[in-house]
Design an enzyme around this catalytic site. Structure first.
Site, PDB file in Angstrom:
ATOM      1  N   LYS A 285     -11.434  -5.342  -2.753  1.00 13.83           N
ATOM      2  CA  LYS A 285     -12.277  -4.161  -3.072  1.00 13.83           C
ATOM      3  C   LYS A 285     -11.403  -3.106  -3.872  1.00 13.83           C
ATOM      4  CE  LYS A 285     -13.221  -5.223   1.065  1.00 13.83           C
ATOM      5  NZ  LYS A 285     -13.580  -5.377   2.547  1.00 13.83           N
TER       6      LYS A 285
ATOM      7  N   LYS B  50       0.863  -1.289  -0.152  1.00 14.40           N
ATOM      8  CA  LYS B  50       0.118   0.057   0.110  1.00 14.40           C
ATOM      9  C   LYS B  50       0.873   1.208  -0.056  1.00 14.40           C
ATOM     10  CE  LYS B  50      -4.506  -1.498   1.806  1.00 14.40           C
ATOM     11  NZ  LYS B  50      -5.352  -1.245   3.030  1.00 14.40           N
TER      12      LYS B  50
ATOM     13  N   LYS C  89      -5.812 -11.561  -5.636  1.00 13.58           N
ATOM     14  CA  LYS C  89      -6.753 -11.821  -4.783  1.00 13.58           C
ATOM     15  C   LYS C  89      -7.991 -11.109  -5.154  1.00 13.58           C
ATOM     16  CE  LYS C  89      -5.803  -8.652  -0.837  1.00 13.58           C
ATOM     17  NZ  LYS C  89      -5.762  -8.343   0.564  1.00 13.58           N
TER      18      LYS C  89
HETATM   19  P1  TYM Z   1     -10.928  -6.999   5.075  1.00 16.22           P
HETATM   20  O1  TYM Z   1     -11.750  -5.890   5.076  1.00 16.22           O
HETATM   21  O2  TYM Z   1      -9.633  -6.633   3.925  1.00 16.22           O
HETATM   22  O3  TYM Z   1     -11.564  -8.288   4.878  1.00 16.22           O
HETATM   23  C1  TYM Z   1     -12.221  -8.802   5.755  1.00 16.22           C
HETATM   24  C2  TYM Z   1     -12.217 -10.445   5.759  1.00 16.22           C
HETATM   25  O4  TYM Z   1     -12.340 -10.968   4.604  1.00 16.22           O
HETATM   26  C3  TYM Z   1     -11.142 -11.736   4.183  1.00 16.22           C
HETATM   27  N1  TYM Z   1     -10.676 -11.656   2.730  1.00 16.22           N
HETATM   28  C4  TYM Z   1     -10.795 -12.509   1.877  1.00 16.22           C
HETATM   29  N2  TYM Z   1     -10.772 -14.180   2.229  1.00 16.22           N
HETATM   30  C5  TYM Z   1     -10.488 -14.799   0.934  1.00 16.22           C
HETATM   31  N3  TYM Z   1     -10.420 -14.357  -0.051  1.00 16.22           N
HETATM   32  C6  TYM Z   1     -10.347 -13.029  -0.494  1.00 16.22           C
HETATM   33  N4  TYM Z   1     -10.008 -12.488  -1.646  1.00 16.22           N
HETATM   34  C7  TYM Z   1     -10.366 -12.008   0.429  1.00 16.22           C
HETATM   35  N5  TYM Z   1     -10.260 -10.775   0.678  1.00 16.22           N
HETATM   36  C8  TYM Z   1     -10.523 -10.534   2.067  1.00 16.22           C
HETATM   37  C9  TYM Z   1      -9.986 -10.910   5.094  1.00 16.22           C
HETATM   38  O5  TYM Z   1      -8.683 -12.176   5.368  1.00 16.22           O
HETATM   39  C10 TYM Z   1     -10.698 -10.835   6.208  1.00 16.22           C
HETATM   40  O6  TYM Z   1     -10.937 -11.882   7.245  1.00 16.22           O
HETATM   41  N6  TYM Z   1      -7.357  -6.053   8.307  1.00 16.22           N
HETATM   42  C11 TYM Z   1      -8.735  -6.712   8.255  1.00 16.22           C
HETATM   43  C12 TYM Z   1      -9.478  -6.034   9.004  1.00 16.22           C
HETATM   44  C13 TYM Z   1      -9.296  -6.157  10.484  1.00 16.22           C
HETATM   45  C14 TYM Z   1      -9.247  -7.260  11.517  1.00 16.22           C
HETATM   46  C15 TYM Z   1      -8.686  -6.881  12.780  1.00 16.22           C
HETATM   47  C16 TYM Z   1      -9.608  -8.822  10.901  1.00 16.22           C
HETATM   48  C17 TYM Z   1      -9.035  -5.248  11.333  1.00 16.22           C
HETATM   49  N7  TYM Z   1      -8.814  -5.474  12.519  1.00 16.22           N
HETATM   50  C18 TYM Z   1      -8.681  -8.023  13.735  1.00 16.22           C
HETATM   51  C19 TYM Z   1      -9.382  -9.673  12.030  1.00 16.22           C
HETATM   52  C20 TYM Z   1      -9.006  -9.420  13.483  1.00 16.22           C
HETATM   53  C21 TYM Z   1      -8.894  -6.251   6.752  1.00 16.22           C
HETATM   54  O7  TYM Z   1      -8.389  -5.497   6.229  1.00 16.22           O
HETATM   55  O8  TYM Z   1      -9.990  -7.258   6.314  1.00 16.22           O
END
Ligand code: TYM
Length: 335
Positions: free
Chosen positions: A200, A116, A197
């Site tokens: 968004k 990023k 992957k």
């Molecule tokens: P985020 O918002 O990008 O995604 C939310 C969840 O979706 C999963 N995910 C995927 N799984 C499979 N294939 C994909 N292409 C894919 N894209 C996203 C992510 O692994 C996630 O579980 N940093 C985190 C948010 C966060 C968080 C936390 C998660 C903040 N604090 C504490 C767990 C615990 C994030 O940006 O997820």
């Protein structure tokens, strides 16, 4: 005590990767009734989203919309705690304390920070600190399990390292959490670029399936997914990434193993793979869309759920924070 915690960014959208990689298990892992043996917390992480440029005028709406999508996906506020990160101050307070445990070197080496931050003229301290805020999210609730997709693996390893280091320095205080991943679809790929992957931010609309896509658009996106010219249905993510991605999506959507899916498609072509995948995804998503329409009609309900979620989250975090303050030698607040 089994305590589940996970989070999602407030993009106002949810794609198939989020759902299959994480959110679907949030629904199934919430206990029938939270008690002193198990509880689940799910958080819309608005503070994390502030680490990169965003539009303030749309931010609150996106946060609310993300919570609504989680409810539409099946989260039941009677069975879990759904709340917004910035509503509970423990997240930022613990981030500061953990900032004094985490090192600049380990944060600088995080893949997401490198990706990023790359090519940016100026990178915020918040972006560097993103994984520490994430560790605080998890550790503030004595979390034992974190259901996530594969892309969050490195962040979870860091959260564990920070907890272990904290305990080493201040005595056993923090629970060291374990990540959990789905058996299939832990990393759903972009339909147009199966090397990346589904995400968004990074890729084109045609490459991602959104929970709000009408069935005809879902079918169109899957039918135009990039495959290869080998004309053989094999699960081989290295040599046939596009086909393997569709096999994973189909397996996850029909609750079958990869072997069962490939066996079922034996002797058939990519057309059959695509149409079965499209049908399975549509059947999976249609009930969610119906629930979303109901929620959209009652915005006040989402606000009430988030308000009571924040109260419960705060109740859980308070004693943990008290323990952390005491372990680190901060002067108690109360006489
Ligand atoms: P985020 O918002 O990008 O995604 C939310 C969840 O979706 C999963 N995910 C995927 N799984 C499979 N294939 C994909 N292409 C894919 N894209 C996203 C992510 O692994 C996630 O579980 N940093 C985190 C948010 C966060 C968080 C936390 C998660 C903040 N604090 C504490 C767990 C615990 C994030 O940006 O997820």
């Amino acid at each position: 005590m089994n305590r589940v915690f996970s989070g999602i960014q407030p993009t106002g959208e949810m794609h198939l990767g989020n759902y299959l990689g994480a959110v679907r298990r949030w629904v199934s892992e919430a206990p029938i009734r939270p008690d002193n043996r198990s509880e689940a917390l799910y958080c819309v992480v608005d503070l994390h989203a502030m680490t990169v440029a965003y539009e303030p005028a749309e931010f609150a709406d996106r946060t609310r919309r993300t919570a609504m999508l989680l409810l539409a996906a099946g989260l039941d506020p009677e069975r879990c705690v759904l709340f917004v990160q910035s509503h509970v101050s423990a997240h930022t307070e613990l981030t500061w304390i953990l900032n004094c445990i985490a090192t600049y070197g380990e944060l600088r080496r995080m893949t997401q920070f490198k990706d990023k931050g790359q090519g940016q003229e100026s990178v915020s301290v918040g972006l560097l600190d993103y994984p520490v805020l994430m560790a605080a999210d998890i550790l503030a609730y004595d979390t034992t399990e974190v259901p996530i997709g594969d892309d969050q693996r490195q962040h979870l390893e860091l959260a564990r390292d920070i907890a272990i280091r904290f305990n080493h320095r201040f005595g056993e205080t923090l629970i060291v959490p374990k990540p959990t991943f789905p058996e299939v679809a832990a990393r759903v790929k972009d339909l147009q670029n199966p090397a990346a992957k589904m995400s968004k931010s990074a890729n084109s609309e045609a490459g991602q399936i959104l929970l709000v896509d009408p069935p005809s658009r879902i079918a169109k996106k899957i039918k135009s997914a990039v495959t290869d010219s080998l004309a053989a249905i094999n699960y081989d993510p290295i040599n046939q990434p596009g086909v393997s991605n569709l096999i994973e999506i189909l397996s996850a959507a029909t609750d079958q193993t990869i072997e069962q899916t490939t066996l079922g498609l034996h002797g058939q072509g990519y057309g059959a793979l695509k149409s079965q995948t499209a049908d399975a995804v549509v059947s999976l998503i249609e009930p969610l869309q119906a629930r979303l329409a109901e929620l959209e009609a009652d915005l006040g309900e989402v606000g009430r759920i988030l308000a009571s979620g924040a109260v419960r989250a705060q109740e859980i975090a308070d004693p943990v924070m008290e323990r952390i303050r005491s372990a680190t030698g901060l002067l108690p607040r109360l006489p």
